[in-house]
Design a protein around this motif. Sequence first.
Motif, short mmCIF file in Angstrom:
data_model
loop_
_atom_site.label_atom_id
_atom_site.label_comp_id
_atom_site.label_asym_id
_atom_site.label_seq_id
_atom_site.Cartn_x
_atom_site.Cartn_y
_atom_site.Cartn_z
N HIS A 249 0.82 -1.22 0.00
CA HIS A 249 0.00 0.00 0.00
C HIS A 249 0.85 1.28 0.00
CE1 HIS A 249 0.66 -0.16 4.39
NE2 HIS A 249 0.31 1.11 4.43
N ASP A 250 2.03 1.21 0.61
CA ASP A 250 2.89 2.40 0.68
C ASP A 250 4.07 2.35 -0.29
OD1 ASP A 250 1.63 4.15 2.39
OD2 ASP A 250 2.62 3.39 4.20
N LYS B 289 5.97 5.37 -1.52
CA LYS B 289 6.91 6.13 -0.68
C LYS B 289 8.35 6.00 -1.17
CE LYS B 289 4.27 6.42 3.58
NZ LYS B 289 4.14 5.99 4.98
N HIS C 144 2.35 9.95 -2.46
CA HIS C 144 2.75 8.53 -2.48
C HIS C 144 1.59 7.62 -2.87
CE1 HIS C 144 1.04 8.25 1.62
NE2 HIS C 144 0.96 6.96 1.37
N HIS D 74 -5.96 4.14 0.06
CA HIS D 74 -5.92 3.83 1.50
C HIS D 74 -5.96 5.08 2.39
CE1 HIS D 74 -1.55 4.26 0.66
NE2 HIS D 74 -1.42 4.57 1.94
FE LIG Z 1 0.15 5.61 3.00
#
Ligand SMILES: [Fe+2]
Length: 366
Positions: free
Chosen positions: A161-162, A165, A190, A215
């Motif tokens: 999900h990240d 980043k 992100h 998210h």
């Molecule tokens: Fe996030």
Amino acid sequence: MRLISIDMLKPDMKIARAVTNKDALILPVGKSNVERYVPNLRNMGIEYVYVEDEKSADIEIPDAISDVTRANCKQVLQETAQKFAATDRLDVRELESCVDMVITDILKNPDVQVSLNDIASNDEYTFTHSVSTMVYALMIGRKLKYNEQTLSILGLGTLLHDIGKIIIEHSVMYKEGALSKQEYEYVKMHALYGYQTLMRVPNMPEQARQIAYTHHERLDGSGYPRGLSGAEVSEFARIVAIADVYDALTTDRCYRKKWPARKAMEFLLEKSQKEFDCKLVGLFTQQLAIYPNGSMIRLSDQSIALVCRQNAGMPLRPVVRVIQNSRGEDVRPYEIDLIKQLSVTIIESELEIRRDIPAVSAEDIG
Ligand SMILES: [Fe+2]
């Protein structure tokens, strides 16, 4: 076994879970006299360790997934991210097998609440956070009776999900202290970057890609990047929002100490009127160990105790072992089952006993 702050280490305490930093073993299981390592641990951003001592002997800390599964998942995610940064290619096959291992563990232990927070250092945060968030999301999916294929898509999307980043400049992403408005807007990108990255990965289910994109959306339209609201926010997005925020709040960061589970749970319940899905918050919080085994608490008569065992379905009333009386004197340990002694309640958790709970800012959970 119990989890204690490194400030409370004493010579007779033995390390109960190995302490590692960037794959290097810092303190092995069984090591005692570890107070001299405290400055080093602090420099590495490690504030807590699991120890075995006389008072906590025979206290077990069961977890929804095994240590091996958790460590393996984190390592594969870390390697996948490194390979992606070097080659711009993302291989999901290994990640999928990790997700399957976690699903197997979770379905095997339907009654076990999540207790453990990984005690990794800050610079590994994104990876440990992604694995913990996935475990929480899958626990909600389990309650929703998702089949294994749906759990697998939810797990893969949550693990990644990240991923966006990675594209954000390191100096901004890991800046100590508050971000400027401009920097915060940049970090928010992100979500879109993650989606764009996963668009380039063949065989990635669209629902998993959408998790990266959505998210941070909130039911009342206050989220980002698109400010979706109500029915526009998918069930997967609602699940991962809860899991993501809960893990962020209950984990130490370089700029903020973690919150106790009870306070993080109350935060979600309060925000579930507007931002989070009430039903999903309910399904999630009933599976948490609010006072995990091995944690220190203060009872309503002011005595101090360690949590020994959970009473199923009664997260606020576990069995506890009193170790200090109301005058702060050590006593011969004795147990109280809080579902039998209804006049006694838990009034503070370990973190509340030891310090003031810091306020949370938008960037903390953004
Ligand atoms: Fe996030």
